[in-house]
Every structure is written in structure tokens, then in C-alpha cells.
Design a protein around this motif. Structure first.
Motif, PDB file in Angstrom:
ATOM      1  N   ALA A 137       0.758  -1.225  -0.085  1.00 15.32           N
ATOM      2  CA  ALA A 137      -0.087  -0.189   0.133  1.00 15.32           C
ATOM      3  C   ALA A 137       0.945   1.280  -0.112  1.00 15.32           C
ATOM      4  CB  ALA A 137      -1.035   0.139   1.076  1.00 15.32           C
ATOM      5  N   PHE A 138       2.211   1.297   0.539  1.00 12.83           N
ATOM      6  CA  PHE A 138       2.722   2.321   0.528  1.00 12.83           C
ATOM      7  C   PHE A 138       3.462   2.467  -0.800  1.00 12.83           C
ATOM      8  CE2 PHE A 138       3.227   2.855   5.105  1.00 12.83           C
ATOM      9  CZ  PHE A 138       4.005   4.000   5.372  1.00 12.83           C
ATOM     10  N   MET A 139       4.021   1.360  -1.340  1.00 11.26           N
ATOM     11  CA  MET A 139       4.525   1.525  -2.772  1.00 11.26           C
ATOM     12  C   MET A 139       3.549   1.739  -3.886  1.00 11.26           C
ATOM     13  SD  MET A 139       7.615   1.263  -1.927  1.00 11.26           S
ATOM     14  CE  MET A 139       8.292   0.883  -3.473  1.00 11.26           C
ATOM     15  N   TYR A 140       2.453   1.071  -3.724  1.00  8.39           N
ATOM     16  CA  TYR A 140       1.378   1.439  -4.847  1.00  8.39           C
ATOM     17  C   TYR A 140       0.059   1.789  -4.257  1.00  8.39           C
ATOM     18  CZ  TYR A 140       4.927  -1.848  -7.087  1.00  8.39           C
ATOM     19  OH  TYR A 140       5.954  -2.327  -7.676  1.00  8.39           O
ATOM     20  N   PRO A 141      -0.152   2.641  -3.556  1.00  7.54           N
ATOM     21  CA  PRO A 141      -1.419   3.227  -2.938  1.00  7.54           C
ATOM     22  C   PRO A 141      -2.630   3.158  -3.794  1.00  7.54           C
ATOM     23  CG  PRO A 141       0.121   5.277  -3.575  1.00  7.54           C
ATOM     24  CD  PRO A 141       0.820   4.010  -3.733  1.00  7.54           C
ATOM     25  N   ASN A 142      -2.327   3.601  -5.133  1.00 12.65           N
ATOM     26  CA  ASN A 142      -3.628   3.495  -6.185  1.00 12.65           C
ATOM     27  C   ASN A 142      -3.936   2.307  -6.637  1.00 12.65           C
ATOM     28  OD1 ASN A 142      -4.239   6.363  -5.377  1.00 12.65           O
ATOM     29  ND2 ASN A 142      -2.385   6.731  -6.643  1.00 12.65           N
ATOM     30  N   ALA A 143      -3.384   1.088  -6.312  1.00 18.63           N
ATOM     31  CA  ALA A 143      -3.741  -0.043  -7.118  1.00 18.63           C
ATOM     32  C   ALA A 143      -4.995  -0.282  -6.518  1.00 18.63           C
ATOM     33  CB  ALA A 143      -2.515  -1.196  -6.532  1.00 18.63           C
ATOM     34  N   GLN A 144      -5.820  -1.228  -7.696  1.00 21.66           N
ATOM     35  CA  GLN A 144      -7.209  -1.425  -7.258  1.00 21.66           C
ATOM     36  C   GLN A 144      -7.055  -2.773  -6.558  1.00 21.66           C
ATOM     37  OE1 GLN A 144      -9.677   0.602  -7.358  1.00 21.66           O
ATOM     38  NE2 GLN A 144      -9.062   2.094  -8.370  1.00 21.66           N
ATOM     39  N   LEU A 145      -7.785  -2.956  -5.495  1.00 15.45           N
ATOM     40  CA  LEU A 145      -7.702  -4.248  -4.972  1.00 15.45           C
ATOM     41  C   LEU A 145      -9.215  -4.688  -4.311  1.00 15.45           C
ATOM     42  CD1 LEU A 145      -5.062  -4.133  -2.418  1.00 15.45           C
ATOM     43  CD2 LEU A 145      -4.884  -5.059  -4.561  1.00 15.45           C
ATOM     44  N   MET A 146      -9.578  -5.978  -4.270  1.00 12.20           N
ATOM     45  CA  MET A 146     -10.852  -6.369  -4.158  1.00 12.20           C
ATOM     46  C   MET A 146     -10.979  -7.474  -2.987  1.00 12.20           C
ATOM     47  SD  MET A 146     -13.175  -6.440  -7.654  1.00 12.20           S
ATOM     48  CE  MET A 146     -12.175  -7.504  -8.296  1.00 12.20           C
ATOM     49  N   TRP A 196       7.750   3.525   6.979  1.00 13.22           N
ATOM     50  CA  TRP A 196       7.971   4.926   7.287  1.00 13.22           C
ATOM     51  C   TRP A 196       9.426   5.279   7.511  1.00 13.22           C
ATOM     52  CZ3 TRP A 196       9.736   7.100  12.051  1.00 13.22           C
ATOM     53  CH2 TRP A 196       9.602   8.536  12.061  1.00 13.22           C
ATOM     54  N   TYR A 197      10.181   4.439   8.260  1.00 14.13           N
ATOM     55  CA  TYR A 197      11.619   4.635   8.638  1.00 14.13           C
ATOM     56  C   TYR A 197      12.157   4.803   7.191  1.00 14.13           C
ATOM     57  CZ  TYR A 197      16.320   4.420  10.241  1.00 14.13           C
ATOM     58  OH  TYR A 197      17.427   4.435  10.566  1.00 14.13           O
ATOM     59  N   TRP A 198      12.116   3.905   6.359  1.00 12.82           N
ATOM     60  CA  TRP A 198      12.696   3.700   5.185  1.00 12.82           C
ATOM     61  C   TRP A 198      12.503   4.720   4.171  1.00 12.82           C
ATOM     62  CZ3 TRP A 198      12.224  -2.200   3.757  1.00 12.82           C
ATOM     63  CH2 TRP A 198      13.082  -2.945   4.607  1.00 12.82           C
ATOM     64  N   LYS A 199      11.249   5.221   4.129  1.00 11.01           N
ATOM     65  CA  LYS A 199      10.782   6.111   3.142  1.00 11.01           C
ATOM     66  C   LYS A 199      11.460   7.749   3.855  1.00 11.01           C
ATOM     67  CE  LYS A 199       6.712   8.285   1.038  1.00 11.01           C
ATOM     68  NZ  LYS A 199       5.335   8.206   0.654  1.00 11.01           N
ATOM     69  N   ARG A 200      11.343   7.652   5.057  1.00  6.16           N
ATOM     70  CA  ARG A 200      11.874   9.036   5.846  1.00  6.16           C
ATOM     71  C   ARG A 200      13.227   9.208   5.424  1.00  6.16           C
ATOM     72  NH1 ARG A 200      13.581  10.445  11.106  1.00  6.16           N
ATOM     73  NH2 ARG A 200      13.128  12.404  11.783  1.00  6.16           N
ATOM     74  N   ASN A 201      14.062   8.134   5.620  1.00  2.00           N
ATOM     75  CA  ASN A 201      15.606   8.201   5.525  1.00  2.00           C
ATOM     76  C   ASN A 201      16.146   7.808   4.167  1.00  2.00           C
ATOM     77  OD1 ASN A 201      16.555   8.607   8.364  1.00  2.00           O
ATOM     78  ND2 ASN A 201      14.830   7.409   8.574  1.00  2.00           N
ATOM     79  N   GLN A 202      15.204   7.620   3.097  1.00  2.00           N
ATOM     80  CA  GLN A 202      15.642   7.342   1.727  1.00  2.00           C
ATOM     81  C   GLN A 202      16.594   6.180   1.794  1.00  2.00           C
ATOM     82  OE1 GLN A 202      16.877  10.816   0.031  1.00  2.00           O
ATOM     83  NE2 GLN A 202      14.602  11.588  -0.593  1.00  2.00           N
ATOM     84  N   PHE A 203      16.115   4.937   2.314  1.00  2.00           N
ATOM     85  CA  PHE A 203      16.932   3.870   2.366  1.00  2.00           C
ATOM     86  C   PHE A 203      17.604   3.502   1.274  1.00  2.00           C
ATOM     87  CE2 PHE A 203      18.080   1.032   5.849  1.00  2.00           C
ATOM     88  CZ  PHE A 203      18.455  -0.221   5.297  1.00  2.00           C
ATOM     89  N   ASN A 204      19.317   3.110   1.347  1.00  2.00           N
ATOM     90  CA  ASN A 204      19.989   2.813   0.318  1.00  2.00           C
ATOM     91  C   ASN A 204      19.671   1.204  -0.037  1.00  2.00           C
ATOM     92  OD1 ASN A 204      21.814   2.532  -1.764  1.00  2.00           O
ATOM     93  ND2 ASN A 204      23.575   2.815  -0.259  1.00  2.00           N
TER      94      ASN A 204
END
Length: 210
Positions: A137-146, A196-204
Motif C-alpha cells: 500500500a505504501f509503494m502502490y497506494p492507488n492499485a485497485q484491490l478487491m 515509514w522509517y525507510w521512506k523518511r531516510n531514503q533507505f539505500n
């Protein structure tokens, strides 16, 4: 979704091997040593924080089928982006976190007089899979699921919180559903914290593939 990735393939193979062994007559001994038992139970072992992730309900196919399908469907895109090592680190971190939250919740219920938790083991990859769902959901927030019982397309950023709210409701109501709701919540929580941590710190990512 596309082609299955290497880590996902090997995780599914190991889960299926244990499932086949269980239905072939070894289920009792597998549950005794590898399921996640309450720490006050004599069968408890620290390795069960990991090993429980490879066992499923041997009485039917739905438990393992849904978990392995979700692992493939939502985990493969993540592994393609992250690489094998980072994905496996995330997956096992979410699974161990799920086990710890589940155990903590059981301790609470135990102190409230629900002593039956001592003899109820937890099995399944669901906690780790919930972490994977959160990451998806973080990486593909707009993907359509059912949902199976609600065949209406819902964006991942709404779909995943919706099913977690359901687990929160059943978990705190202590409903006897036969599902380890707090394991689901724990896996989702650890998955959220890591993302959240990886996104905030732009994990390598190179750190994991070197």
C-alpha cells in the motif's frame, strides 16, 4: 504481479513442504515443536518466533492458499523493487514482530483470566503477509484491490487500513474467531514502522544487494 520472484518462490516451497508433511501424518510433532506457543506452555521455544511462519492449519487448504497467494501477489512486486535480501529482511521482521505482539496480547488476556491461551498455539504466515500488504500500500497506494466477499475495487491505501480495522475490532472484542488477530495487527504495525522509517531516510537499496 507477473513472474514469481526467487525469495517468494522459495518461501512458498518451504511452506508447502511443511504443509504436505503435516497432512501426511506429521502435523502433531510439527505443531509441538514449531508452532508459536504461549511462553508459559512447556512446548514453548524461542525459535518459534520464526518457525510458526512456516506452518498452517492442516485441516484444510484455505489458510495456506490465501497466505501464499497474498505473498505472491503483493510480495513479488516488492522483491522486484527491493531485491531479495531487503525483502527477506522485511518479511521476517514483520513475522517476528507479529509473533511478539500476539504473545504480548495473550499475556494481557492471561492476566485477565483467559487462561486457555496457554494451550492455543499460533501458526501461519499471516502476520508477515500483513506487513507485506502494508508495504504494498505504501509503494502502490492507488492499485485497485478487491475483497472476496465485497467484489468492489478499492484503492490499496484504503483497502489495507480497512482490513486492519477489522482485525482491531475482533482482536479487542476477544471474539472467538480462531484467527490470531493481534498477529495480523503486529505484522502490519512493524511493516508500517519499517516503511515509514525507510521512506523518511531514503533507505539505500545497494546495502542489501552488495
Amino acid at each position: 504481479m507477473g513472474r514469481i520472484t526467487d525469495a517468494i518462490k522459495h518461501l512458498i516451497i518451504v511452506n508447502v513442504i511443511f504443509f504436505v508433511a503435516g497432512i501426511a501424518g506429521y502435523g502433531g510433532i510439527l505443531y509441538k515443536y514449531l508452532a508459536l506457543w504461549f511462553p508459559e506452555n512447556q512446548n514453548f521455544g524461542i525459535w518459534q518466533l520464526v518457525s510458526h511462519m512456516f506452518l498452517h492449519d492442516f485441516s484444510g487448504f484455505l489458510h495456506i492458499l490465501f497466505n501464499m497467494y497474498a505473498l505472491w501477489a503483493f510480495g513479488s512486486p516488492l522483491e522486484r523493487i527491493w531485491g531479495r535480501n531487503k525483502f527477506l529482511f522485511f518479511y521476517f521482521s514483520a513475522g517476528i514482530g507479529a509473533a511478539l505482539v500476539h504473545t504480548a496480547a495473550n499475556y494481557y488476556f492471561f492476566t485477565q483470566g483467559f487462561t486457555e491461551v496457554v494451550n492455543i498455539p499460533a501458526v501461519g504466515a499471516s502476520g508477515a503477509v500483513y506487513g507485506v500488504l502494508v508495504a504494498f500500500a505504501f509503494m502502490y497506494p492507488n492499485a485497485q484491490l478487491m475483497m472476496i466477499f465485497l467484489p468492489i475495487p478499492i484503492k490499496a491505501k484504503y483497502f489495507v487500513p480497512l482490513i486492519i480495522v477489522g482485525d482491531l475490532f475482533f482482536g479487542f472484542s476477544n471474539a472467538n474467531t480462531g484467527i490470531a488477530h493481534f498477529a495480523h495487527i503486529g505484522g502490519a504495525l512493524i511493516g508500517f514502522i519499517m516503511m515509514w522509517y525507510w521512506k523518511r531516510n531514503q533507505f539505500n537499496q545497494n546495502r542489501w544487494d552488495s
